[in-house]
Design a protein around this motif. Structure first.
Motif, PDB file in Angstrom:
ATOM      1  N   GLY A 120      33.535  43.442  45.731  1.00  0.00           N
ATOM      2  CA  GLY A 120      34.485  42.845  46.661  1.00  0.00           C
ATOM      3  C   GLY A 120      34.455  41.330  46.589  1.00  0.00           C
ATOM      4  N   ILE A 121      35.633  40.747  46.691  1.00  0.00           N
ATOM      5  CA  ILE A 121      35.787  39.288  46.704  1.00  0.00           C
ATOM      6  C   ILE A 121      36.488  38.920  48.001  1.00  0.00           C
ATOM      7  N   VAL A 122      35.937  37.964  48.740  1.00  0.00           N
ATOM      8  CA  VAL A 122      36.600  37.439  49.932  1.00  0.00           C
ATOM      9  C   VAL A 122      37.313  36.164  49.510  1.00  0.00           C
ATOM     10  N   THR A 123      38.594  36.081  49.816  1.00  0.00           N
ATOM     11  CA  THR A 123      39.388  34.947  49.372  1.00  0.00           C
ATOM     12  C   THR A 123      40.121  34.280  50.532  1.00  0.00           C
ATOM     13  N   SER A 124      40.234  32.973  50.458  1.00  0.00           N
ATOM     14  CA  SER A 124      41.010  32.240  51.459  1.00  0.00           C
ATOM     15  C   SER A 124      42.466  32.109  51.024  1.00  0.00           C
ATOM     16  N   ASP A 125      42.767  32.443  49.761  1.00  0.00           N
ATOM     17  CA  ASP A 125      44.139  32.368  49.257  1.00  0.00           C
ATOM     18  C   ASP A 125      44.366  33.550  48.311  1.00  0.00           C
ATOM     19  N   MET A 126      44.874  34.654  48.880  1.00  0.00           N
ATOM     20  CA  MET A 126      45.050  35.883  48.114  1.00  0.00           C
ATOM     21  C   MET A 126      45.915  35.653  46.874  1.00  0.00           C
ATOM     22  N   ALA A 127      47.051  35.000  47.031  1.00  0.00           N
ATOM     23  CA  ALA A 127      47.968  34.810  45.900  1.00  0.00           C
ATOM     24  C   ALA A 127      47.295  34.038  44.768  1.00  0.00           C
ATOM     25  N   ALA A 128      46.573  32.986  45.092  1.00  0.00           N
ATOM     26  CA  ALA A 128      45.911  32.177  44.057  1.00  0.00           C
ATOM     27  C   ALA A 128      44.813  32.986  43.371  1.00  0.00           C
ATOM     28  N   SER A 129      44.049  33.722  44.140  1.00  0.00           N
ATOM     29  CA  SER A 129      42.977  34.521  43.545  1.00  0.00           C
ATOM     30  C   SER A 129      43.543  35.592  42.614  1.00  0.00           C
ATOM     31  N   LEU A 130      44.574  36.303  43.088  1.00  0.00           N
ATOM     32  CA  LEU A 130      45.169  37.352  42.249  1.00  0.00           C
ATOM     33  C   LEU A 130      45.804  36.768  40.993  1.00  0.00           C
ATOM     34  N   ALA A 131      46.435  35.604  41.117  1.00  0.00           N
ATOM     35  CA  ALA A 131      47.039  34.959  39.936  1.00  0.00           C
ATOM     36  C   ALA A 131      45.963  34.660  38.892  1.00  0.00           C
ATOM     37  N   PHE A 132      44.807  34.183  39.343  1.00  0.00           N
ATOM     38  CA  PHE A 132      43.701  33.886  38.429  1.00  0.00           C
ATOM     39  C   PHE A 132      43.257  35.141  37.692  1.00  0.00           C
ATOM     40  N   TYR A 133      43.042  36.230  38.428  1.00  0.00           N
ATOM     41  CA  TYR A 133      42.549  37.457  37.791  1.00  0.00           C
ATOM     42  C   TYR A 133      43.627  38.144  36.957  1.00  0.00           C
ATOM     43  N   ARG A 134      44.892  37.975  37.315  1.00  0.00           N
ATOM     44  CA  ARG A 134      45.974  38.466  36.438  1.00  0.00           C
ATOM     45  C   ARG A 134      45.941  37.708  35.115  1.00  0.00           C
ATOM     46  N   ARG A 135      45.682  36.418  35.200  1.00  0.00           N
ATOM     47  CA  ARG A 135      45.618  35.578  33.991  1.00  0.00           C
ATOM     48  C   ARG A 135      44.503  36.049  33.063  1.00  0.00           C
ATOM     49  N   LEU A 136      43.463  36.674  33.654  1.00  0.00           N
ATOM     50  CA  LEU A 136      42.360  37.215  32.861  1.00  0.00           C
ATOM     51  C   LEU A 136      42.634  38.641  32.381  1.00  0.00           C
ATOM     52  N   GLY A 137      43.829  39.150  32.683  1.00  0.00           N
ATOM     53  CA  GLY A 137      44.228  40.444  32.155  1.00  0.00           C
ATOM     54  C   GLY A 137      44.157  41.621  33.110  1.00  0.00           C
ATOM     55  N   LEU A 138      43.799  41.403  34.383  1.00  0.00           N
ATOM     56  CA  LEU A 138      43.764  42.528  35.322  1.00  0.00           C
ATOM     57  C   LEU A 138      45.181  42.916  35.740  1.00  0.00           C
ATOM     58  N   ASP A 139      45.391  44.196  35.875  1.00  0.00           N
ATOM     59  CA  ASP A 139      46.693  44.738  36.252  1.00  0.00           C
ATOM     60  C   ASP A 139      46.766  44.832  37.781  1.00  0.00           C
ATOM     61  N   VAL A 140      47.261  43.765  38.401  1.00  0.00           N
ATOM     62  CA  VAL A 140      47.411  43.710  39.851  1.00  0.00           C
ATOM     63  C   VAL A 140      48.898  43.519  40.126  1.00  0.00           C
ATOM     64  N   PRO A 141      49.512  44.415  40.913  1.00  0.00           N
ATOM     65  CA  PRO A 141      50.952  44.312  41.173  1.00  0.00           C
ATOM     66  C   PRO A 141      51.338  42.965  41.779  1.00  0.00           C
ATOM     67  N   ALA A 142      52.479  42.442  41.365  1.00  0.00           N
ATOM     68  CA  ALA A 142      52.952  41.149  41.853  1.00  0.00           C
ATOM     69  C   ALA A 142      53.211  41.163  43.356  1.00  0.00           C
ATOM     70  N   ASP A 143      53.584  42.306  43.911  1.00  0.00           N
ATOM     71  CA  ASP A 143      53.887  42.356  45.345  1.00  0.00           C
ATOM     72  C   ASP A 143      52.631  42.415  46.218  1.00  0.00           C
ATOM     73  N   ALA A 144      51.450  42.354  45.619  1.00  0.00           N
ATOM     74  CA  ALA A 144      50.198  42.424  46.377  1.00  0.00           C
ATOM     75  C   ALA A 144      49.783  41.073  46.958  1.00  0.00           C
ATOM     76  N   ASP A 145      50.422  39.998  46.538  1.00  0.00           N
ATOM     77  CA  ASP A 145      49.994  38.652  46.922  1.00  0.00           C
ATOM     78  C   ASP A 145      49.891  38.429  48.428  1.00  0.00           C
ATOM     79  N   GLY A 146      50.716  39.057  49.218  1.00  0.00           N
ATOM     80  CA  GLY A 146      50.713  38.842  50.656  1.00  0.00           C
ATOM     81  C   GLY A 146      49.908  39.862  51.435  1.00  0.00           C
ATOM     82  N   HIS A 147      49.238  40.780  50.751  1.00  0.00           N
ATOM     83  CA  HIS A 147      48.477  41.824  51.438  1.00  0.00           C
ATOM     84  C   HIS A 147      47.102  41.301  51.871  1.00  0.00           C
ATOM     85  N   PRO A 148      46.538  41.840  52.956  1.00  0.00           N
ATOM     86  CA  PRO A 148      45.208  41.403  53.393  1.00  0.00           C
ATOM     87  C   PRO A 148      44.068  42.055  52.604  1.00  0.00           C
TER      88      PRO A 148
END
Length: 161
Positions: free
Chosen positions: A26-54
């Protein structure tokens, strides 16, 4: 060289009557969109619509899950959480237990052995029995099981290649 980092196939379980399985980072993040963008850049398959989810999860090859929670999500069940405070890290490891009773018994066994209980077992609003202990370095280790009526079968780990 890489072989020197493989774990031995002869490791003994912590206790023979318990069957937790390493299931989630588990990762605790203060900015979900920025964190997910970083891990997508590393190749993880995270849906684009997840950015606003808690809370967001991605299943990694081999079945291990990586999850992100916002600061607010963590504070919803641990109001005292603050980055940098003991037991308030931004990374945690989670172990899936066979059933809610195993969460309770493993928590009791670990705290009985002198490990710090960070949050005693409780029935979480998201449908799991949950508890948190600290490892010797103060990292949080979550123990969880579904609250479903029937005990969940925890599959055996598949042998490493």
């Amino acid at each position: 060289m890489a072989d020197s980092f493989k774990t031995s196939g002869t490791a003994r379980p912590y206790r023979t009557d318990m069957t937790p399985r390493f299931d989630l980072i588990g990762i605790v993040t203060s900015d979900m969109a920025a964190s997910l963008a970083f891990y997508r850049r590393l190749g993880l398959d995270v849906p684009a619509d997840a950015d606003g989810h808690p809370h967001v999860e991605a299943t990694l090859p081999g079945g291990l899950r990586l999850a992100w929670d916002t600061d607010e999500t963590v504070r919803s069940f641990q109001p005292e959480w603050s980055p940098g405070a003991p037991g308030s890290g931004r990374i945690s490891l989670a172990f899936l237990c066979a059933d809610p009773a195993e969460v309770d018994s493993l928590y009791r066994a670990l705290t009985g052995d002198g490990y710090v209980g960070h949050k005693a077992p409780w029935d979480a609003g998201w449908g799991q029995r949950y508890a948190v202990v600290l490892d010797p370095d103060g990292n949080t280790v979550d123990l969880f099981a579904p609250l479903a009526q029937a005990a969940m079968d925890v599959p055996a780990e598949e042998p490493a290649d």
